[in-house]
Scaffold this motif. Structure first.
Motif, PDB file in Angstrom:
ATOM      1  N   LEU A 289      -4.778  -1.824  -8.466  1.00  0.00           N
ATOM      2  CA  LEU A 289      -5.665  -2.920  -8.076  1.00  0.00           C
ATOM      3  C   LEU A 289      -6.754  -2.456  -7.128  1.00  0.00           C
ATOM      4  N   ALA A 290      -6.495  -1.384  -6.373  1.00  0.00           N
ATOM      5  CA  ALA A 290      -7.489  -0.868  -5.448  1.00  0.00           C
ATOM      6  C   ALA A 290      -7.121   0.562  -5.060  1.00  0.00           C
ATOM      7  N   TYR A 291      -8.124   1.283  -4.617  1.00  0.00           N
ATOM      8  CA  TYR A 291      -7.974   2.690  -4.237  1.00  0.00           C
ATOM      9  C   TYR A 291      -8.825   2.933  -3.004  1.00  0.00           C
ATOM     10  N   ALA A 292      -8.303   3.728  -2.075  1.00  0.00           N
ATOM     11  CA  ALA A 292      -9.037   4.043  -0.860  1.00  0.00           C
ATOM     12  C   ALA A 292      -8.817   5.503  -0.507  1.00  0.00           C
ATOM     13  N   THR A 293      -9.864   6.148  -0.037  1.00  0.00           N
ATOM     14  CA  THR A 293      -9.755   7.535   0.403  1.00  0.00           C
ATOM     15  C   THR A 293     -10.673   7.770   1.589  1.00  0.00           C
TER      16      THR A 293
ATOM     17  N   ALA B 181     -10.163 -10.112   1.475  1.00  0.00           N
ATOM     18  CA  ALA B 181      -9.082  -9.953   2.448  1.00  0.00           C
ATOM     19  C   ALA B 181      -7.971  -9.037   1.932  1.00  0.00           C
ATOM     20  N   TRP B 182      -7.793  -8.945   0.598  1.00  0.00           N
ATOM     21  CA  TRP B 182      -6.762  -8.084   0.036  1.00  0.00           C
ATOM     22  C   TRP B 182      -7.053  -6.611   0.294  1.00  0.00           C
ATOM     23  N   LEU B 183      -8.303  -6.268   0.555  1.00  0.00           N
ATOM     24  CA  LEU B 183      -8.673  -4.865   0.761  1.00  0.00           C
ATOM     25  C   LEU B 183      -8.498  -4.421   2.207  1.00  0.00           C
ATOM     26  N   LEU B 184      -8.347  -5.337   3.121  1.00  0.00           N
ATOM     27  CA  LEU B 184      -8.281  -4.971   4.530  1.00  0.00           C
ATOM     28  C   LEU B 184      -7.111  -4.040   4.851  1.00  0.00           C
ATOM     29  N   PRO B 185      -5.909  -4.217   4.261  1.00  0.00           N
ATOM     30  CA  PRO B 185      -4.840  -3.246   4.548  1.00  0.00           C
ATOM     31  C   PRO B 185      -5.211  -1.813   4.187  1.00  0.00           C
TER      32      PRO B 185
ATOM     33  N   VAL C 203      -3.370   3.727  -2.456  1.00  0.00           N
ATOM     34  CA  VAL C 203      -3.582   2.828  -3.585  1.00  0.00           C
ATOM     35  C   VAL C 203      -2.842   1.522  -3.338  1.00  0.00           C
ATOM     36  N   GLN C 204      -3.342   0.493  -4.009  1.00  0.00           N
ATOM     37  CA  GLN C 204      -2.658  -0.806  -4.072  1.00  0.00           C
ATOM     38  C   GLN C 204      -2.229  -0.985  -5.526  1.00  0.00           C
ATOM     39  N   PRO C 205      -0.952  -0.746  -5.828  1.00  0.00           N
ATOM     40  CA  PRO C 205      -0.521  -0.773  -7.232  1.00  0.00           C
ATOM     41  C   PRO C 205      -0.458  -2.185  -7.790  1.00  0.00           C
ATOM     42  N   GLY C 206      -0.626  -2.283  -9.099  1.00  0.00           N
ATOM     43  CA  GLY C 206      -0.502  -3.558  -9.789  1.00  0.00           C
ATOM     44  C   GLY C 206       0.902  -3.772 -10.311  1.00  0.00           C
ATOM     45  N   PRO C 207       1.106  -4.821 -11.089  1.00  0.00           N
ATOM     46  CA  PRO C 207       2.453  -5.155 -11.564  1.00  0.00           C
ATOM     47  C   PRO C 207       3.001  -4.169 -12.583  1.00  0.00           C
ATOM     48  N   SER C 208       2.109  -3.418 -13.273  1.00  0.00           N
ATOM     49  CA  SER C 208       2.595  -2.429 -14.247  1.00  0.00           C
ATOM     50  C   SER C 208       2.216  -1.037 -13.751  1.00  0.00           C
ATOM     51  N   GLU C 209       1.518  -0.258 -14.550  1.00  0.00           N
ATOM     52  CA  GLU C 209       1.104   1.075 -14.138  1.00  0.00           C
ATOM     53  C   GLU C 209      -0.356   1.098 -13.684  1.00  0.00           C
TER      54      GLU C 209
ATOM     55  N   ILE D  97       0.853  -1.177   0.000  1.00  0.00           N
ATOM     56  CA  ILE D  97       0.000   0.000   0.000  1.00  0.00           C
ATOM     57  C   ILE D  97       0.892   1.231   0.000  1.00  0.00           C
ATOM     58  N   ARG D  98       0.541   2.202  -0.824  1.00  0.00           N
ATOM     59  CA  ARG D  98       1.313   3.436  -0.843  1.00  0.00           C
ATOM     60  C   ARG D  98       0.370   4.617  -1.054  1.00  0.00           C
ATOM     61  N   PRO D  99       0.845   5.851  -0.802  1.00  0.00           N
ATOM     62  CA  PRO D  99       0.008   7.035  -1.055  1.00  0.00           C
ATOM     63  C   PRO D  99      -0.285   7.214  -2.548  1.00  0.00           C
ATOM     64  N   PHE D 100      -1.411   7.798  -2.832  1.00  0.00           N
ATOM     65  CA  PHE D 100      -1.786   8.150  -4.197  1.00  0.00           C
ATOM     66  C   PHE D 100      -0.868   9.254  -4.714  1.00  0.00           C
ATOM     67  N   ARG D 101      -0.391   9.109  -5.952  1.00  0.00           N
ATOM     68  CA  ARG D 101       0.475  10.095  -6.585  1.00  0.00           C
ATOM     69  C   ARG D 101      -0.295  10.762  -7.730  1.00  0.00           C
TER      70      ARG D 101
END
Length: 326
Positions: free
Chosen positions: A70-74, A99-103, A61-67, A2-6
């Motif tokens: 996979l998920a976004y939270a605010t 379960a992937w969304l819990l973080p 955001v939960q980034p995927g393997p490319s650009e 999980i990382r901040p939205f850019r």
């Protein structure tokens, strides 16, 4: 991870994610305009009782393997949000297990606690078996996981759709009441009266969790914003006072409208005024070529459920509002 939205690099991927998850396309340019319309930085504060006030937000955001994302939270609060409250939204790409969304939920909760919020509000769409219609996680499964983490279901709001046309009867108006529109009202300061009616009647709506903005902001959004039309704000007046109203909003399809709010002041309830207003609005809108009306109703709001049933509205999908006390 999980990382901040850019904003500079994530907007195109977020637009794709929101388009896949929502009812209408979203573009990166639209997301940029929304960001530019908001204050540049957070301005969170506390009131004299130590409750969170001001405005601010977090985006994760939960980034995927490319650009891709996979998920976004605010989570956010506006200046008019009730003290202590934060609203939230979590959006997932199709195929993500709950379960992937819990973080993401955990990240929002950590920020909310750090900001000093007392409640975190969110919503989940109604489930239909093992997965939702977009192929995403089962809302029922995700709701169960969140209930196990201290959330509770606060309200169940469902959409409803009704047909407008000559089949609807004429409204039966209580004695002394005149039906009209805000545009044609002769009441003193009719728009401000309507704003006060919103404020008083929304308090009794179990499907409403926010606070009403001050007049200028409310007017800009409700009457002057997209789809807002004073001649589609249908009113019931008695002695120069607006005692009830139902407000419709235009949509890109001229044959379809959306009802924003229907309310009757407490001393005037129990006289069939809400039904009369909805019939009045339906007949006037049908004369203008509108054929379908959409609205949302909290299933526990028995009077409005009864009114919409009497008008032949059919239930559609909805969502459950979740609340986490912090």
């Amino acid at each position: 991870m999980i990382r901040p939205f850019r904003p500079a690099t994530d907007r195109p991927a977020l637009a794709e994610l929101l388009t896949a998850a929502g009812p209408a396309p979203v573009t990166a340019a639209e997301l940029r305009r929304r960001d530019e319309a908001l204050p540049a930085g957070d301005a969170l504060s506390t009131d004299h009782r130590g409750r969170l006030t001001g405005h601010g937000r977090i985006r994760l955001v939960q980034p995927g393997p490319s650009e891709d994302l996979l998920a976004y939270a605010t989570a956010w609060r506006a200046p008019w949000t009730p003290p202590g409250d934060l609203a939230s939204l979590v959006v997932s790409a199709p195929g993500r297990a709950p379960a992937w969304l819990l973080p993401l939920y955990d990240g929002l909760e950590r920020w909310a606690r750090g900001a000093g919020a007392s409640r975190l509000l969110g919503e989940l769409p109604d489930g239909h078996g093992g997965s939702d219609r977009s192929g995403g996680p089962s809302p029922a499964d995700l709701t169960g996981l969140l209930l196990g983490r201290g959330y509770r279901v606060d309200a169940h709001v469902r959409s409803a759709v009704g047909a407008l046309g000559p089949h609807l009867p004429a409204p039966r108006v209580p004695p002394g009441v005149e039906l009209g529109t805000l545009a044609g009202s002769t009441a003193p300061e009719p728009a401000r009266q309507l704003h006060r009616l919103y404020r008083e009647t929304l308090r009794d709506n179990p499907g409403f969790a926010d606070a009403l903005p001050e007049f200028d902001t409310w007017h800009a959004e409700t009457l002057a914003g997209p789809g807002g039309r004073p001649d589609w704000a249908f009113t019931a007046e008695c002695g120069g006072r607006i005692v009830g109203a139902t407000v419709a909003r235009a949509t890109p399809d001229p044959r379809v409208c959306r009802f924003d709010h229907t309310g009757v002041l407490r001393p005037w309830r129990g006289r069939g005024l809400a039904l009369a207003l909805k019939l009045h609005a339906a007949r006037r809108l049908a004369d203008l070529g509108v054929r379908t009306a959409h609205t949302e109703v909290e299933v526990g709001n028995a009077p409005m459920v009864a009114v919409n049933a009497a008008l032949g509205y059919r239930w559609g999908p909805g969502h459950r509002r979740l609340v986490k006390e912090l």
